[in-house]
Structure formats: C-alpha cells, structure tokens
Motif scaffolding. Structure first.
Motif, PDB file in Angstrom:
ATOM      1  N   ILE A  35      -0.922  12.794   8.322  1.00 47.95           N
ATOM      2  CA  ILE A  35      -2.276  12.927   7.320  1.00 47.95           C
ATOM      3  C   ILE A  35      -2.877  11.681   6.975  1.00 47.95           C
ATOM      4  N   THR A  36      -1.821  10.399   6.927  1.00 45.84           N
ATOM      5  CA  THR A  36      -2.603   9.187   6.365  1.00 45.84           C
ATOM      6  C   THR A  36      -3.410   8.804   7.632  1.00 45.84           C
ATOM      7  N   ASN A  66       0.934  -1.279  -0.048  1.00 51.78           N
ATOM      8  CA  ASN A  66      -0.080  -0.104  -0.070  1.00 51.78           C
ATOM      9  C   ASN A  66       0.872   1.198  -0.043  1.00 51.78           C
ATOM     10  N   SER A  67       1.921   1.285   0.980  1.00 57.14           N
ATOM     11  CA  SER A  67       2.628   2.232   0.743  1.00 57.14           C
ATOM     12  C   SER A  67       3.408   2.698  -0.280  1.00 57.14           C
ATOM     13  N   VAL A  68       4.042   1.596  -0.983  1.00 58.74           N
ATOM     14  CA  VAL A  68       4.567   1.771  -2.122  1.00 58.74           C
ATOM     15  C   VAL A  68       3.977   2.330  -3.325  1.00 58.74           C
ATOM     16  N   SER A  69       2.822   1.537  -3.620  1.00 62.39           N
ATOM     17  CA  SER A  69       1.756   1.894  -4.643  1.00 62.39           C
ATOM     18  C   SER A  69       1.294   3.406  -4.520  1.00 62.39           C
ATOM     19  N   ILE A  70       0.990   3.645  -3.249  1.00 58.75           N
ATOM     20  CA  ILE A  70       0.500   5.195  -3.088  1.00 58.75           C
ATOM     21  C   ILE A  70       1.594   5.985  -3.515  1.00 58.75           C
ATOM     22  N   ALA A  76       9.330  10.403  -1.305  1.00 58.95           N
ATOM     23  CA  ALA A  76       9.736  10.218  -0.087  1.00 58.95           C
ATOM     24  C   ALA A  76       8.706  10.607   1.024  1.00 58.95           C
ATOM     25  N   LEU A  77       8.045  11.904   0.468  1.00 59.22           N
ATOM     26  CA  LEU A  77       7.242  12.459   1.645  1.00 59.22           C
ATOM     27  C   LEU A  77       5.834  11.595   1.539  1.00 59.22           C
ATOM     28  N   SER A  78       5.561  10.878   0.579  1.00 60.27           N
ATOM     29  CA  SER A  78       4.483  10.017   0.541  1.00 60.27           C
ATOM     30  C   SER A  78       4.402   8.784   1.423  1.00 60.27           C
ATOM     31  N   ILE A  79       5.816   8.078   1.168  1.00 63.46           N
ATOM     32  CA  ILE A  79       5.894   6.791   1.923  1.00 63.46           C
ATOM     33  C   ILE A  79       6.056   6.862   3.384  1.00 63.46           C
ATOM     34  N   ASP A  80       6.453   7.872   3.746  1.00 59.42           N
ATOM     35  CA  ASP A  80       6.845   7.960   5.321  1.00 59.42           C
ATOM     36  C   ASP A  80       5.837   8.602   5.895  1.00 59.42           C
ATOM     37  N   THR A  88      -4.154   0.127   5.779  1.00 63.17           N
ATOM     38  CA  THR A  88      -3.055   0.104   6.465  1.00 63.17           C
ATOM     39  C   THR A  88      -1.757   0.348   5.752  1.00 63.17           C
ATOM     40  N   THR A  89      -0.880   1.566   6.102  1.00 62.06           N
ATOM     41  CA  THR A  89       0.417   1.553   5.429  1.00 62.06           C
ATOM     42  C   THR A  89       1.510   1.270   6.294  1.00 62.06           C
ATOM     43  N   PHE A  90       2.755   1.495   5.647  1.00 62.41           N
ATOM     44  CA  PHE A  90       3.816   0.808   6.611  1.00 62.41           C
ATOM     45  C   PHE A  90       4.145   1.403   7.728  1.00 62.41           C
ATOM     46  N   PRO A  91       4.044   2.868   7.658  1.00 59.43           N
ATOM     47  CA  PRO A  91       4.295   3.518   8.944  1.00 59.43           C
ATOM     48  C   PRO A  91       3.036   3.291   9.878  1.00 59.43           C
ATOM     49  N   LEU A  92       1.737   3.185   9.629  1.00 62.81           N
ATOM     50  CA  LEU A  92       0.920   2.780  10.573  1.00 62.81           C
ATOM     51  C   LEU A  92       0.801   1.395  10.952  1.00 62.81           C
TER      52      LEU A  92
END
Length: 286
Positions: A233-234, A93-97, A225-229, A242-246
């Motif tokens: 906001i996510t 999810n994180s990478v694709s977003i 870089a801003l999106s994946i971490d 669920t993304t990687f940081p979550l």
C-alpha cells in the motif's frame, strides 16, 4: 418360646482380583504425548527463525557489500548504526507514520469497536461487512483504490497520504479487537457504578475504560506493527517519501548494508518490550 440366635461368623469379603501378569502391582497408566505443545513450539521456531538470522547478521563483519555469509563477529555496526542519512530518514518516516497510525487508528477503532459491541443501530451489519472486507481484501486492491481516490481528489501523494492510507486499513483491526473485548464485559459493573452515583462519563473513565485498555493497547500495537512493515500500500500512496521497507527493497540491487539488520533488530526489540509491558499491565489489572 425359645429364640434361636444366628451365631455364625460373618462372611469374609471376597478376595481382590488377581493382577494380570502375576506381578502384584497394577499397570501404570500410559502417558499421553501432548503433540499440540510440540507443534506450537515448532511453528514458533519456524516464525522466529528469520528474526534470529537478522539479529545474528547484525553482528556479522562482511568483507563486501553483501551481508549473506557469516565472516566474523563485530559490534561496529551498532556503533555506526546511523551512518546512512537516507536510511535514517526512511526509518524516521516509518516510525513516525506508525506512531501516528497507532494513535489515530487506535482512537477511531476503539470508539467504533465500542459502538459495535455495545449498541444496536441502523447500518451495523453493513459496518461489519465493510470492516471485514477491508481486512480480507488484498493490499494491491486497497493500494490501487486509495491511489485512485487521491488522484480524483487532486491530492498530491506523500507523507500524509501514507498516514491516511495506513489509518484506513488499520482501523478495522483495532475495531475488531476492541469489539471482542466489549462483548465480554460484565454490564453489572457499570450498573453498580451508576447506582453509587457516578455519571456516564465518570463510569466510562473509571470502570469501562480500564477494562477496555488492554484491548485498546493490543489494537494499537497491532496497528503499529502493520504500519511500520507495510510495503504494498505504501508503494502506491507514498509519492516521493521513502519508508524503511521501500529503502530496503531499493538497496537490494546494490547490496543491503549491515545497518539494516541493526535497525530491524532495534525495531524488534522495541516492539517486544511494548508487547511485554502490555501483557504485564493486563495481568496487574486482573
């Protein structure tokens, strides 16, 4: 009439001044210490220290669930990097977003930066104000505002609302990066292309776009870089996605598995390779 000639020998040049101290050699210039260089390396070391710990602990062999003390070297976590299905889904999810954000925000931000750097139009100052406001505003404010907008529009939060939110706060970064490059472009190059018979589209494709490409790539990588971490906001707009940081934050209650460090190391390596490729391509164009 007699002519008198001055036959006196020419005066000798004055002797060189005596050197201080009587050593016969001039004093060596004192070498100045470049404190700025050492300060730069100190700041870089401070910034990269957490990354080095992450890379090191991806090879750690902890006995329990908590990977916080070094207990031995192993490569088994790289062999079992995808052992957690929920972690794999969060990483996907994180990478694709992030990739969608890089492409969409890169395209919109590049066109916006080109317009702001090249043309004068009504509302230009207001557009600049909005862009800098989006950058300077706290992420909590942006996340709450986007969530309120989605709720008022009766939009269910999830994957695509996360993409929209990431694009909205990344566009400004791309636009400012591209605009800074547009301002420094030499208009004589485009005029020369038109004088040689190239149309507007051909001039943009063969002259303007290659000169803007390093800035476009830099803006796109920044958006990635801003999106994946992104976490704050996510959290507001992701819904059940669920993304990687979550996922990492949720796993802190029961213990973060070593695969998290492996995923982080792989992400850092991919980002580093992309940055190096962008720098090499920029140097080749120069």
């Amino acid at each position: 009439m007699s002519v008198h000639l001055d036959t006196a020998a020419p005066s000798a040049p004055p002797p060189p001044p005596a050197h201080v101290g009587g050593s016969g050699r001039s004093p060596r210039p004192r070498r100045r210490i470049d404190w700025g260089r050492y300060y730069t390396w100190l700041v870089l070391a401070w910034l990269f220290t957490p990354i080095l710990f992450m890379v090191a602990f991806s090879f750690n062999d902890p006995a329990g669930k908590h990977n916080i003390t070094w207990q031995g070297f192993t490569l088994k976590w790289y062999a079992n990097a995808f052992a957690h299905p929920t972690l794999n889904e969060a990483m996907f999810n994180s990478v694709s977003i992030a990739l969608l954000t890089m492409v969409i925000a890169g395209a919109i931000g590049s066109l916006l930066g080109l317009a702001l750097g090249r043309f004068s139009f009504r509302g230009k100052q207001l557009t600049n104000l909005v862009m800098f406001s989006a950058i300077s505003a706290p992420e909590v404010v942006l996340g709450a505002a986007l969530l309120s907008t989605f709720l008022m529009m009766n939009v269910t939060t999830g994957y695509w609302t996360t993409v929209v939110a990431h694009v909205m706060f990344c566009v400004s970064f791309v636009a400012i990066t591209v605009r800074a490059r547009v301002i420094t472009l030499d208009p004589a190059l485009e005029e020369a292309a038109r004088d040689l018979g190239a149309g507007s589209f051909t001039t943009f494709r063969l002259v303007t776009l290659p000169m803007l490409f390093p800035a476009i790539m830099a803006g796109g990588l920044l958006a990635f870089a801003l999106s994946i971490d992104d976490y704050i906001i996510t959290t507001f707009v992701s819904g059940e996605v669920t993304t990687f940081p979550l996922w990492v934050w949720g796993s802190t209650r029961v213990g973060i598995p070593p695969q998290v460090n492996v995923m982080g190391t792989l992400l850092f390596g991919v980002g580093l390779i992309m940055a190096v490729v962008n720098i090499v391509m920029a140097h080749r164009r120069r």
